[in-house]
Design a protein around this motif. Structure first.
Motif, PDB file in Angstrom:
ATOM      1  N   GLY A   1      45.706  44.893  60.640  1.00 25.26           N
ATOM      2  CA  GLY A   1      44.724  45.930  60.922  1.00 25.26           C
ATOM      3  C   GLY A   1      45.290  47.331  61.022  1.00 25.26           C
ATOM      4  O   GLY A   1      44.542  48.298  61.157  1.00 25.26           O
ATOM      5  N   GLU A   2      46.610  47.480  60.964  1.00 29.73           N
ATOM      6  CA  GLU A   2      47.242  48.795  61.061  1.00 29.73           C
ATOM      7  C   GLU A   2      47.320  49.456  59.690  1.00 29.73           C
ATOM      8  O   GLU A   2      47.638  48.795  58.702  1.00 29.73           O
ATOM      9  N   SER A   3      47.089  50.758  59.646  1.00 31.19           N
ATOM     10  CA  SER A   3      47.330  51.516  58.425  1.00 31.19           C
ATOM     11  C   SER A   3      48.823  51.844  58.347  1.00 31.19           C
ATOM     12  O   SER A   3      49.562  51.696  59.337  1.00 31.19           O
ATOM     13  N   LEU A   4      49.263  52.312  57.181  1.00 29.81           N
ATOM     14  CA  LEU A   4      50.657  52.760  57.054  1.00 29.81           C
ATOM     15  C   LEU A   4      50.977  53.836  58.081  1.00 29.81           C
ATOM     16  O   LEU A   4      52.021  53.810  58.728  1.00 29.81           O
ATOM     17  N   GLN A   5      50.063  54.811  58.215  1.00 24.74           N
ATOM     18  CA  GLN A   5      50.292  55.928  59.138  1.00 24.74           C
ATOM     19  C   GLN A   5      50.352  55.436  60.588  1.00 24.74           C
ATOM     20  O   GLN A   5      51.190  55.892  61.367  1.00 24.74           O
ATOM     21  N   ASP A   6      49.464  54.502  60.945  1.00 21.24           N
ATOM     22  CA  ASP A   6      49.471  53.967  62.308  1.00 21.24           C
ATOM     23  C   ASP A   6      50.774  53.222  62.587  1.00 21.24           C
ATOM     24  O   ASP A   6      51.375  53.368  63.658  1.00 21.24           O
TER      25      ASP A   6
ATOM     26  N   ILE B   1      54.303  46.082  59.598  1.00 20.78           N
ATOM     27  CA  ILE B   1      52.947  46.597  59.758  1.00 20.78           C
ATOM     28  C   ILE B   1      52.127  45.487  60.406  1.00 20.78           C
ATOM     29  O   ILE B   1      52.061  44.369  59.890  1.00 20.78           O
ATOM     30  N   GLU B   2      51.527  45.787  61.550  1.00 27.21           N
ATOM     31  CA  GLU B   2      50.723  44.809  62.282  1.00 27.21           C
ATOM     32  C   GLU B   2      49.368  44.630  61.600  1.00 27.21           C
ATOM     33  O   GLU B   2      48.874  45.554  60.946  1.00 27.21           O
TER      34      GLU B   2
ATOM     35  N   MET C   1      55.636  34.646  51.256  1.00 30.87           N
ATOM     36  CA  MET C   1      55.002  35.949  51.088  1.00 30.87           C
ATOM     37  C   MET C   1      55.840  37.025  51.782  1.00 30.87           C
ATOM     38  O   MET C   1      56.345  36.818  52.882  1.00 30.87           O
ATOM     39  N   ALA C   2      55.976  38.169  51.153  1.00 30.71           N
ATOM     40  CA  ALA C   2      56.788  39.254  51.700  1.00 30.71           C
ATOM     41  C   ALA C   2      56.111  39.888  52.915  1.00 30.71           C
ATOM     42  O   ALA C   2      54.896  40.077  52.943  1.00 30.71           O
ATOM     43  N   ARG C   3      56.913  40.213  53.904  1.00 27.08           N
ATOM     44  CA  ARG C   3      56.420  40.915  55.096  1.00 27.08           C
ATOM     45  C   ARG C   3      56.136  42.364  54.717  1.00 27.08           C
ATOM     46  O   ARG C   3      56.956  43.026  54.078  1.00 27.08           O
ATOM     47  N   GLN C   4      54.982  42.873  55.107  1.00 31.44           N
ATOM     48  CA  GLN C   4      54.609  44.259  54.832  1.00 31.44           C
ATOM     49  C   GLN C   4      55.274  45.163  55.871  1.00 31.44           C
ATOM     50  O   GLN C   4      55.101  44.959  57.074  1.00 31.44           O
ATOM     51  N   THR C   5      56.033  46.146  55.388  1.00 31.50           N
ATOM     52  CA  THR C   5      56.754  47.040  56.293  1.00 31.50           C
ATOM     53  C   THR C   5      56.565  48.496  55.874  1.00 31.50           C
ATOM     54  O   THR C   5      56.178  48.793  54.747  1.00 31.50           O
ATOM     55  N   VAL C   6      56.876  49.376  56.816  1.00 36.45           N
ATOM     56  CA  VAL C   6      56.863  50.812  56.550  1.00 36.45           C
ATOM     57  C   VAL C   6      58.245  51.350  56.896  1.00 36.45           C
ATOM     58  O   VAL C   6      58.856  50.936  57.889  1.00 36.45           O
ATOM     59  N   LYS C   7      58.756  52.233  56.051  1.00 42.20           N
ATOM     60  CA  LYS C   7      60.023  52.912  56.287  1.00 42.20           C
ATOM     61  C   LYS C   7      59.739  54.402  56.358  1.00 42.20           C
ATOM     62  O   LYS C   7      58.952  54.929  55.579  1.00 42.20           O
TER      63      LYS C   7
END
Length: 157
Positions: free
Chosen positions: A42-47, A39-40, A1-7
């Motif tokens: 429970g974290e939102s993208l913005q958080d 993205i941890e 499964m791909a890791r969810q990340t924010v850039k």
């Protein structure tokens, strides 16, 4: 499964983009990439964006970003293979001098410096930039209105 990340597309008042200069410990290859990370739970993208901006650059009070792109990507770094899903947020911020606040030991070992890039310099540089088409993508983003929904840049990078 791909890791969810924010850039994070951190753009200053002159539309210069902040990138991190990194060196792969296993190959010695240099590259430049945007601020961001996992993205941890429970974290939102913005958080996640605010946390990553603070940890990697020391920037506090990150304004809310606009979700402009997404990408599914697989890459190798330090002899590891990573499958990631990236959500890209555009943030307009005042120019500042990055001073990392909470780098992981791994980041401390790999991050070399920071630089504010113009869209034009991203397009013409001989340096390795990730994603490789970041200059043209950013130029297009800045010359058009902000997309109503995030644009898939997977095939553009």
């Amino acid at each position: 499964m791909a890791r969810q990340t924010v850039k994070l597309l951190l753009l200053d008042e002159h539309d210069h983009l902040l990138l991190i200069h990194s060196r792969d410990p296993s190959t010695g290859n240099d590259c430049w990439y945007p601020v961001g990370g996992g993205i941890e739970p429970g974290e939102s993208l913005q958080d996640a964006a605010a946390r990553e901006a603070y940890e990697e650059t020391g920037l506090r009070d990150l304004p809310t970003g606009i979700h402009v792109w997404w990408r599914d990507h697989t890459y190798e770094y330090d002899n590891q293979r990573y499958d990631v899903h990236e959500d890209w947020l555009l943030h307009h911020i005042p120019h500042f001098t990055p001073a990392p606040a909470q780098l992981t030991p791994y980041e401390t070992r790999t991050i070399q410096s920071f630089h504010w890039w113009t869209p034009q310099s991203l397009t013409t540089t001989q340096s390795t930039i990730y994603p490789p088409n970041l200059g043209p993508l950013l130029t297009t983003l800045l010359s058009n209105t902000t997309p109503k929904s995030p644009f898939n840049i997977t095939s553009h990078s």
